[in-house]
Design an enzyme around this catalytic site. Structure first.
Site, PDB file in Angstrom:
ATOM      1  N   PRO A   1      48.888  35.750  40.196  1.00  0.00           N
ATOM      2  CA  PRO A   1      48.153  36.990  39.903  1.00  0.00           C
ATOM      3  C   PRO A   1      48.515  37.564  38.536  1.00  0.00           C
ATOM      4  O   PRO A   1      47.821  38.419  38.009  1.00  0.00           O
ATOM      5  CB  PRO A   1      48.570  37.948  41.029  1.00  0.00           C
TER       6      PRO A   1
ATOM      7  N   GLU B   1      57.551  34.656  46.857  1.00  0.00           N
ATOM      8  CA  GLU B   1      57.328  35.633  45.784  1.00  0.00           C
ATOM      9  C   GLU B   1      56.938  34.964  44.476  1.00  0.00           C
ATOM     10  O   GLU B   1      56.819  35.614  43.435  1.00  0.00           O
ATOM     11  CB  GLU B   1      58.583  36.494  45.574  1.00  0.00           C
TER      12      GLU B   1
ATOM     13  N   ARG C   1      31.198  22.468  39.853  1.00  0.00           N
ATOM     14  CA  ARG C   1      29.747  22.702  39.815  1.00  0.00           C
ATOM     15  C   ARG C   1      29.183  22.676  38.399  1.00  0.00           C
ATOM     16  O   ARG C   1      27.983  22.672  38.211  1.00  0.00           O
ATOM     17  CB  ARG C   1      29.379  23.970  40.576  1.00  0.00           C
TER      18      ARG C   1
ATOM     19  N   ASP D   1      22.903  30.313  36.122  1.00  0.00           N
ATOM     20  CA  ASP D   1      23.687  31.201  36.980  1.00  0.00           C
ATOM     21  C   ASP D   1      24.114  32.454  36.233  1.00  0.00           C
ATOM     22  O   ASP D   1      23.999  32.528  35.013  1.00  0.00           O
ATOM     23  CB  ASP D   1      24.957  30.470  37.448  1.00  0.00           C
TER      24      ASP D   1
END
Ligand code: SAM
Length: 216
Positions: free
Chosen positions: A89, A116, A154, A169
């Protein structure tokens, strides 16, 4: 494109129906992508195959230790010359632009954290790029790794039935980087909810204008 995924839960990827069916399953069957998983735990020199320990300085949770990850990366680098990407993150956000850039690679090694996270020294010495799939925290890097593989796949030639559809897209140049306009399909009237008249008109210039106007 070749992906080597390092994880302590290889079965999350190997046994995942998401990778066996539909577009990704087909891309694997057609050798458009090649996904290999490696169990970090098997590289642990600990007699109990431990891969985690307490963080120096205290604090909640455990941290993945250097040795098993170091040895796993060293081994996998012999098979895959691509960059080592750590899912975290704290990494750079995965955007369409970043995924397009990654799709130009021939291969990559994806490192999945647990607990963690991992010892900073691995990040400093062996990781080439850190990627986050969004500002929230998941329990492990396996889902983020699959998200990266999906969005890259994709875009690869032959992965989609209609090769052009990835070019139209959301976020693509064709849509000026914006999000896609609303879509409708038959019937034209569903329980009184109607499709906008312009889309039924057959007038392509007007349809294009309507779609441009409704980009988000
Ligand atoms: N302590 C870390 C923090 O606060 O940033 C979170 C660790 S998380 C519980 C365990 C692992 O899940 C991470 O090492 C990473 O590999 C993965 N992960 C969790 N959320 C993620 C996200 N948003 N993007 C990419 N990877 C993520």
């Amino acid at each position: 494109m070749r992906f080597d995924v390092l994880t302590i839960f290889p079965s999350f990827i190997e046994d995942n129906p998401y990778f066996k069916r539909s577009i990704i399953g087909r891309a694997i069957d057609q050798n458009i992508i090649d996904v290999h998983t490696h169990d970090i735990r098997t590289y642990s020199k600990d007699k109990h195959k431990k891969v985690d320990d307490m963080p120096y300085g205290g604090g909640a949770g455990m941290l993945m230790t250097c040795q098993p990850i170091f040895d796993a990366i060293k081994a996998v680098k012999k098979l895959n010359k691509g960059p080592v990407v750590f899912m975290t993150p704290q990494g750079k956000k995965l955007t369409h632009t970043r995924s397009r850039r990654l799709a130009k690679l021939d291969s990559m090694i994806i490192l999945c954290g647990r607990y963690e996270g991992i010892d900073q020294r691995i990040r400093d010495e062996l990781v080439d790029e850190e990627i986050s799939i969004g500002d929230y925290v998941l329990t492990g890097g396996e889902l983020p790794a699959m998200v990266v593989i999906d969005t890259i796949t994709r875009q690869l030639p032959g992965a989609l039935h209609d090769g052009d559809s990835a070019l139209e897209d959301s976020f693509t140049r064709k849509l000026s980087g914006k999000k896609e306009y609303p879509h409708y399909t038959r019937p034209a009237n569903f329980k009184g909810f109607k499709v906008p008249e312009t889309l039924l008109s057959g007038n392509h210039a007007e349809i294009e204008k309507w779609r441009r106007k409704h980009l988000k």
